[in-house]
Structures are given as C-alpha cells and as structure tokens.
Design an enzyme around this catalytic site. Structure first.
Site, PDB file in Angstrom:
ATOM      1  N   GLU A  31      -2.620   3.637  -3.616  1.00 15.17           N
ATOM      2  CA  GLU A  31      -3.379   4.575  -2.734  1.00 15.17           C
ATOM      3  C   GLU A  31      -3.837   3.857  -1.454  1.00 15.17           C
ATOM      4  O   GLU A  31      -3.584   2.455  -1.446  1.00 15.17           O
ATOM      5  CB  GLU A  31      -4.865   4.882  -3.544  1.00 15.17           C
ATOM      6  N   GLU A 178      -2.052  -0.295  -2.014  1.00 18.29           N
ATOM      7  CA  GLU A 178      -1.156   0.578  -1.358  1.00 18.29           C
ATOM      8  C   GLU A 178       0.064   0.609  -2.018  1.00 18.29           C
ATOM      9  O   GLU A 178       1.008   1.019  -1.140  1.00 18.29           O
ATOM     10  CB  GLU A 178      -1.008   0.403   0.282  1.00 18.29           C
TER      11      GLU A 178
END
Length: 218
Positions: A31, A178
């Site tokens: 994310e 990420e």
C-alpha cells in the site's frame, strides 16, 4: 466507512484477484499512504487483544510526542467502538467500518479472492499484514494461501507475525509498505522454484551421495 463502502471495497479487491489469477501465478500486495499504521494498529488491537502500547509504533517517522498522540487516538477509537459488534473478530465487516481504510479493505478482499482462485500472494509489511488478519477473520484458513515477504521495522509487526503464525522470508529492517519487501521476496520465491524444478539431482550430475570411510570417521 459506511458498511456499503466497506463491502464495495472488499468486492473490488476480490474482483482484482479474480482478474490477476488469469494472468499470474504469484502476486504481492502493498500500500501507499501516511497515517494508515494507525488504522492497522487499531485493527491489530481489535483482532488480537494487543495493547495500545504494543500496537502503536513510529510509522513513517513519528517522534516521541507523536507516538504518544497516536496512542491517545487509538485509545479513543477503541473506547468508542468497545461496546459494539465492531470490536469482535467474529464481525470483521463492522470492524473494517470502524477502523479500516479503503486500502486495507481492498487488500483483505484481494487475499480472499486470491485464496478462492488458488493464487499465491506475498503479503508485504505491517499494514498489509493487518489486511491479512481481517481476511482471516472471514476465512480461517487464509494463511495457507500466502507468504509473508519481510519483517518490518515497525514495532507491532513482530506481534502481528506471531499472531499469524508466520515466518517472513526476509529481515532487512525495511520500513516501507509500498510492496518493496513483497517484490524482493517474490524474486526469492521465483529463484527457489526454479532451483527445485531445474537443479540436477546427485544421480543426474553423477555425484556420489555415499560418504567415504574417511568422511564418516572425520
């Protein structure tokens, strides 16, 4: 989130997994966001009974005052929902509405959809790990379908991994969500599968697997 929003986010995640299963054998989730370690920490507390002190870490780099403020926010959120069904792991949808972000809901949905289609998933760090806990509250055997990419430097990730019964593939001190750790772990898994399938056996390589008397007595 409203219940309709949480449901839609889960459904979108399930749909994305369905599409991915037609193209890939292995995928990773991660994310991008600031502040969502607070949501993940709240979910960890609600799902596992962890304390606020155990769950609240520095996230993207909070100082000591920031961590104290984060704990206050978590206590307030947990207190607000303590008397409703949202605090129960048996009601993960309400729990998502109370504490989760859209990205966590979609990752949880993706994990559920991937499990349905037999698609292996590498879970990245702390926040995607919280999405795993939510998904597992819907489907108890979700852990059979995932790998955990790396051990995050976020303090609560150790607790989350223990709750998941998981051993991460990498421990590099990463503080990223990420998908970085997941991408690195995917390379490791790909290499492992290639070695398993293509590496010659002792017999194929004409290498004796019988120890000499000298080796046995060494």
């Amino acid at each position: 989130m409203a219940m309709a929003q949480a449901t839609l986010a889960l459904e979108h995640g399930i749909q994305l997994a369905s599409e991915a299963s037609g193209e890939f054998d292995l995928v990773g989730i991660g994310e991008m966001g600031i502040g969502n370690t607070t949501s993940a920490s709240a979910l960890l507390c609600a799902l596992t009974g962890a304390t606020v002190e155990e769950a609240a870490g520095r996230g993207a780099g909070l100082d000591d005052a920031g961590v104290l403020r984060k704990r206050e926010v978590l206590r307030a959120a947990l207190k607000k929902h303590a008397t409703c069904a949202a605090i129960s792991p048996r009601d993960p949808l309400h729990l998502l509405c109370s504490f989760g972000g859209f990205e966590i809901a979609m990752m949880a949905g993706f994990l559920l959809g991937a499990a349905r289609h037999g698609l292996a998933v590498v879970v990245d760090g702390f926040i995607s790990g919280a999405a795993f806990l939510v998904g597992r509250a819907f489907y108890a055997d979700l852990g059979e379908h995932v790998f955990f990419g790396h051990r995050s430097a976020e303090k609560a990730h150790e607790l989350l991994l223990a709750e998941a019964g998981a051993t991460p593939l990498l421990n590099l001190g990463l503080r990223l969500g990420e998908g970085t750790g997941a991408a690195m772990a995917m390379g490791l898994l790909t290499s492992a599968v290639t070695l398993y399938r293509e590496m010659a056996t002792f017999a194929e390589a004409a290498v004796s697997d019988i120890q000499s008397d000298e080796e046995k007595n060494a």
